[in-house]
Design a protein around this motif. Structure first.
Motif, mmCIF file in Angstrom:
data_model
loop_
_atom_site.group_PDB
_atom_site.id
_atom_site.type_symbol
_atom_site.label_atom_id
_atom_site.label_comp_id
_atom_site.label_asym_id
_atom_site.label_seq_id
_atom_site.Cartn_x
_atom_site.Cartn_y
_atom_site.Cartn_z
ATOM 1 N N PHE A 264 2.628 13.828 -7.696
ATOM 2 C CA PHE A 264 2.133 15.190 -7.846
ATOM 3 C C PHE A 264 0.950 15.136 -8.805
ATOM 4 C CE2 PHE A 264 6.654 15.238 -7.017
ATOM 5 C CZ PHE A 264 6.773 16.114 -5.946
ATOM 6 N N PRO A 265 -0.280 15.204 -8.277
ATOM 7 C CA PRO A 265 -1.461 15.008 -9.119
ATOM 8 C C PRO A 265 -1.560 15.987 -10.287
ATOM 9 C CG PRO A 265 -2.027 14.915 -6.799
ATOM 10 C CD PRO A 265 -0.625 15.410 -6.863
ATOM 11 N N ARG A 266 -1.248 17.289 -10.065
ATOM 12 C CA ARG A 266 -1.398 18.239 -11.153
ATOM 13 C C ARG A 266 -0.408 17.978 -12.289
ATOM 14 N NH1 ARG A 266 -2.513 24.113 -8.254
ATOM 15 N NH2 ARG A 266 -4.435 23.473 -7.134
ATOM 16 N N VAL A 267 0.735 17.539 -11.922
ATOM 17 C CA VAL A 267 1.734 17.229 -12.943
ATOM 18 C C VAL A 267 1.548 15.813 -13.470
ATOM 19 C CG1 VAL A 267 4.232 17.225 -13.434
ATOM 20 C CG2 VAL A 267 3.289 18.818 -11.777
ATOM 21 N N GLU A 268 0.708 15.031 -12.790
ATOM 22 C CA GLU A 268 0.531 13.612 -13.088
ATOM 23 C C GLU A 268 1.879 12.890 -13.046
ATOM 24 O OE1 GLU A 268 -1.883 12.520 -16.334
ATOM 25 O OE2 GLU A 268 -3.285 14.170 -16.097
ATOM 26 N N MET A 269 2.454 12.965 -11.883
ATOM 27 C CA MET A 269 3.763 12.342 -11.646
ATOM 28 C C MET A 269 3.673 11.501 -10.381
ATOM 29 S SD MET A 269 7.422 14.193 -10.906
ATOM 30 C CE MET A 269 8.841 13.259 -10.356
ATOM 31 N N GLN A 270 4.229 10.310 -10.445
ATOM 32 C CA GLN A 270 4.253 9.434 -9.272
ATOM 33 C C GLN A 270 5.561 8.663 -9.252
ATOM 34 O OE1 GLN A 270 0.875 6.904 -8.765
ATOM 35 N NE2 GLN A 270 1.502 6.215 -6.728
ATOM 36 N N VAL A 271 6.109 8.502 -8.052
ATOM 37 C CA VAL A 271 7.381 7.808 -7.845
ATOM 38 C C VAL A 271 7.135 6.652 -6.878
ATOM 39 C CG1 VAL A 271 9.750 7.978 -7.055
ATOM 40 C CG2 VAL A 271 8.699 9.912 -8.250
ATOM 41 N N PHE A 272 7.646 5.459 -7.257
ATOM 42 C CA PHE A 272 7.568 4.268 -6.397
ATOM 43 C C PHE A 272 8.968 3.960 -5.891
ATOM 44 C CE2 PHE A 272 4.269 3.950 -9.614
ATOM 45 C CZ PHE A 272 3.134 3.758 -8.841
ATOM 46 N N VAL A 273 9.086 3.846 -4.606
ATOM 47 C CA VAL A 273 10.396 3.643 -3.983
ATOM 48 C C VAL A 273 10.407 2.279 -3.301
ATOM 49 C CG1 VAL A 273 12.090 4.548 -2.354
ATOM 50 C CG2 VAL A 273 10.587 6.125 -3.610
ATOM 51 N N GLN A 274 11.480 1.580 -3.496
ATOM 52 C CA GLN A 274 11.704 0.314 -2.784
ATOM 53 C C GLN A 274 12.915 0.499 -1.888
ATOM 54 O OE1 GLN A 274 13.462 -3.203 -4.731
ATOM 55 N NE2 GLN A 274 11.637 -4.341 -4.104
ATOM 56 N N ALA A 275 12.671 0.653 -0.615
ATOM 57 C CA ALA A 275 13.738 0.819 0.364
ATOM 58 C C ALA A 275 13.514 -0.204 1.479
ATOM 59 C CB ALA A 275 13.742 2.245 0.925
ATOM 60 N N LEU A 276 14.500 -1.042 1.697
ATOM 61 C CA LEU A 276 14.307 -2.143 2.638
ATOM 62 C C LEU A 276 15.592 -2.422 3.390
ATOM 63 C CD1 LEU A 276 12.547 -4.493 3.727
ATOM 64 C CD2 LEU A 276 13.465 -5.890 1.854
ATOM 65 N N ARG A 277 15.461 -2.591 4.698
ATOM 66 C CA ARG A 277 16.554 -3.100 5.531
ATOM 67 C C ARG A 277 15.970 -4.231 6.376
ATOM 68 N NH1 ARG A 277 20.058 0.732 9.312
ATOM 69 N NH2 ARG A 277 21.095 1.118 7.308
ATOM 70 N N GLU A 278 16.516 -5.416 6.224
ATOM 71 C CA GLU A 278 15.971 -6.609 6.886
ATOM 72 C C GLU A 278 17.086 -7.352 7.594
ATOM 73 O OE1 GLU A 278 13.953 -10.893 5.627
ATOM 74 O OE2 GLU A 278 13.815 -9.174 4.260
ATOM 75 N N ASN A 279 16.863 -7.689 8.861
ATOM 76 C CA ASN A 279 17.803 -8.489 9.653
ATOM 77 C C ASN A 279 17.095 -9.748 10.131
ATOM 78 O OD1 ASN A 279 19.901 -6.560 9.483
ATOM 79 N ND2 ASN A 279 19.011 -5.395 11.184
ATOM 80 N N GLY A 280 17.730 -10.879 9.925
ATOM 81 C CA GLY A 280 17.147 -12.157 10.322
ATOM 82 C C GLY A 280 18.053 -12.908 11.280
ATOM 83 N N LEU A 281 17.438 -13.648 12.189
ATOM 84 C CA LEU A 281 18.183 -14.451 13.159
ATOM 85 C C LEU A 281 17.500 -15.795 13.317
ATOM 86 C CD1 LEU A 281 20.372 -14.800 15.337
ATOM 87 C CD2 LEU A 281 18.792 -13.782 16.980
ATOM 88 N N LEU A 282 18.270 -16.849 13.171
ATOM 89 C CA LEU A 282 17.764 -18.213 13.342
ATOM 90 C C LEU A 282 18.667 -18.935 14.318
ATOM 91 C CD1 LEU A 282 15.967 -20.655 12.562
ATOM 92 C CD2 LEU A 282 17.599 -21.104 10.718
ATOM 93 N N ARG A 283 18.052 -19.515 15.333
ATOM 94 C CA ARG A 283 18.802 -20.279 16.325
ATOM 95 C C ARG A 283 18.179 -21.659 16.459
ATOM 96 N NH1 ARG A 283 18.803 -21.242 22.029
ATOM 97 N NH2 ARG A 283 20.932 -21.451 22.859
ATOM 98 N N VAL A 284 18.985 -22.686 16.261
ATOM 99 C CA VAL A 284 18.532 -24.073 16.363
ATOM 100 C C VAL A 284 19.357 -24.757 17.445
ATOM 101 C CG1 VAL A 284 18.263 -26.262 15.173
ATOM 102 C CG2 VAL A 284 17.857 -24.137 13.935
#
Length: 515
Positions: A264-284
């Protein structure tokens, strides 16, 4: 000549008396020749061999019969064999120790005969023991002094081992010249299959609030360091007025850890969010195949090498480079026990560089190595499959970080916490299938990689954009036919006047181009 006279002259019952008499006679002859002023002359002559060999077991005796009476008999090496007369026409030869010597017999004063005498191991009991233990074996035993030589065919390698164990009882020196009947080449088909699944869920918040609308207070949340933040007061200054709130030098940097950001620029407020969903698949999946003869080790590697710097020390800080192999490796040693049993020592391995475990050293980055390896010994039949290794692994990891009190508030507490949840599942199986194989002739090979690939013709390359032409069978179906005969002749397609026709991929000169 009586029996007692023969015994005395042979030196077998009175050897010392005969030797002393001969020495005295030689001495008198030498003295007499020297007195007459004559020179001593020596004459040697080879004795006639009878062409026969007397084989005597050690510590045993054999009887030797002659058709004529013998006046004298002597053995060359008494420590190997001993000879005794039982009658004018019969001798007893007794073996004392392993070796070869000669027996000299005198029929008359001018007629002598030399016979070879070999003292070795008795093999009758050995052969009987081998036939009793392995009836199907066609093995012969030969004695050479204190050694035993085994020759012939055995039905399997297990029978050969049993025969060798029996022969070692009779002699510590056994030479194995036996051959195993049947096919002795083993083809090993190995399959390494692995599936690795991973899932990651992560949630966290960072933020700040300050500015003219919030003059008397500022707030900063930097849990887990999702985004770097700093207060813009110069170092060492005395604070007498409002402290400005700044992030970075030329602006607010946003790192890769932040997946969302709002403010919010007028209030000089900023929020940083880390949201992650990761799926991995390895086939040998690796299927190395290799052939080896029974008892011999085979090594098969498909992969590469990566360099590893190794410091050598010293004043110049020298560094040498060593290479580490990686890839699909199969090492095994087969042993064919019988037509229905194969024993294997097998060592399959699948490895690959892992940069997540890399190490930095003086500017060099050395990757780690992820390996799947099995080393075992199994026994199974030809064509049967055995799972020599398997792994089912499940790993769960959860981490929760929060600000005390504020992070425990329902719903709003998520703004003051950071949570991470990770699961890893691994399934691994290693299968081996040995087969007894025999070589084939060249015309029996049905498939070679790349044999069915062909060069594209002009039509396939220019118009269709193909880098690989159609196979011979497919191309033949596409070739023009006349009266169900192919390939058709140009005259059948275009008439006799083919010279004026266009030449190209569809013309008479082009439909076979590239074949």
């Amino acid at each position: 000549m009586t029996h007692s006279e023969l015994a005395v002259r042979t030196g077998l019952f009175g050897g010392r008396r005969a030797v002393l008499a001969a020495a005295a006679g030689l001495l008198l002859a030498t003295v007499s020749a020297a007195q007459d002023g004559q020179k001593l002359e020596i004459k040697t002559s080879d004795l006639e061999k009878a062409g026969r060999l007397i084989s005597v077991p050690v510590h045993k005796s054999v009887l030797v019969d002659f058709n004529l009476p013998i006046k004298e008999a002597r053995i060359a090496k008494p420590e190997i064999a001993d000879v005794t007369a039982t009658s004018p026409r019969q001798l007893v030869v007794t073996g004392r120790s392993f070796g070869v010597t000669q027996l000299v017999v005198w029929v008359s004063e001018t007629e002598q005969t030399m016979i070879d005498v070999a003292v070795d191991i008795e093999l009758e009991r050995l052969v009987a023991s081998i036939r009793s233990a392995v009836p199907r074996a066609q093995v012969e035993a030969h004695a050479v002094l204190d050694s035993v030589v085994l020759t012939g065919l055995v039905p399997d390698s297990g029978s050969a081992e049993r025969i060798m164990e029996i022969a070692n009882i009779y002699s510590p020196k056994v030479l194995n010249q036996m051959q195993v009947a049947g096919t002795q080449q083993v083809l090993l088909r190995c399959t390494v299959a692995e599936v690795n699944r991973s899932a990651i869920r992560r949630m966290g918040f960072n933020g700040w609030i300050a500015g003219d609308n919030v003059r008397d207070v500022f707030f900063l949340s930097n849990l887990d360091g999702i985004n770097p933040s700093n207060i813009g007061a110069p170092e060492g200054s005395v604070v007498t007025q409002r402290i400005p709130f700044l992030v970075g030098q030329d602006g607010i940097p946003v790192t890769a850890s932040s997946t969302l950001s709002f403010g919010f620029p007028r209030v000089e407020m900023q929020v940083f969010v880390q949201a992650l969903r990761e799926n991995g698949l390895l086939r040998v999946l690796a299927e190395p195949n290799v052939v080896a003869i029974s008892g011999q080790q085979a090594d098969f590697l498909v992969g590469g090498e990566f360099p590893i710097p190794v410091p050598q020390g010293g004043n110049n800080n020298a560094i040498t480079i060593e290479y580490r192999e990686f890839g699909v490796r199969l090492r095994f040693t087969p042993s064919v026990n019988s037509e229905q049993s194969i024993r294997l020592r097998v060592q399959p391995e699948v490895s690959e560089p892992d940069l997540s475990n890399a190490v930095s050293f003086q500017g060099f980055v050395v990757p780690g190595l992820t390996q799947r390896r099995v080393d075992t010994v199994i026994e199974l039949g030809s064509g049967q499959t055995f799972a020599i290794g398997g792994l089912l692994s499940e790993r769960v990891r959860g981490v929760s970080r929060r600000v005390p009190a504020l992070g425990d508030v329902p719903i709003l507490g998520a703004l003051f916490s950071s949570n991470e949840f990770q699961t890893d599942e691994t399934e691994l199986v290693v299968l081996v299938t040995p087969e007894l194989v025999e070589p084939v002739s060249a015309d029996q090979i049905t498939y070679v990689p790349g044999a069915r690939n062909s060069v594209p013709n002009d039509f396939e390359f220019y118009l269709m954009g193909q880098l690989d032409g159609a196979s011979d069978s497919t191309r033949r179906t596409l070739l023009p036919r006349v009266n169900n005969q192919w390939p058709a002749r140009p005259a059948d397609l275009y008439g006799q006047d083919v010279g004026s026709k266009l030449r190209g991929p569809l013309g008479p000169a082009g439909f076979e181009e590239g074949t």
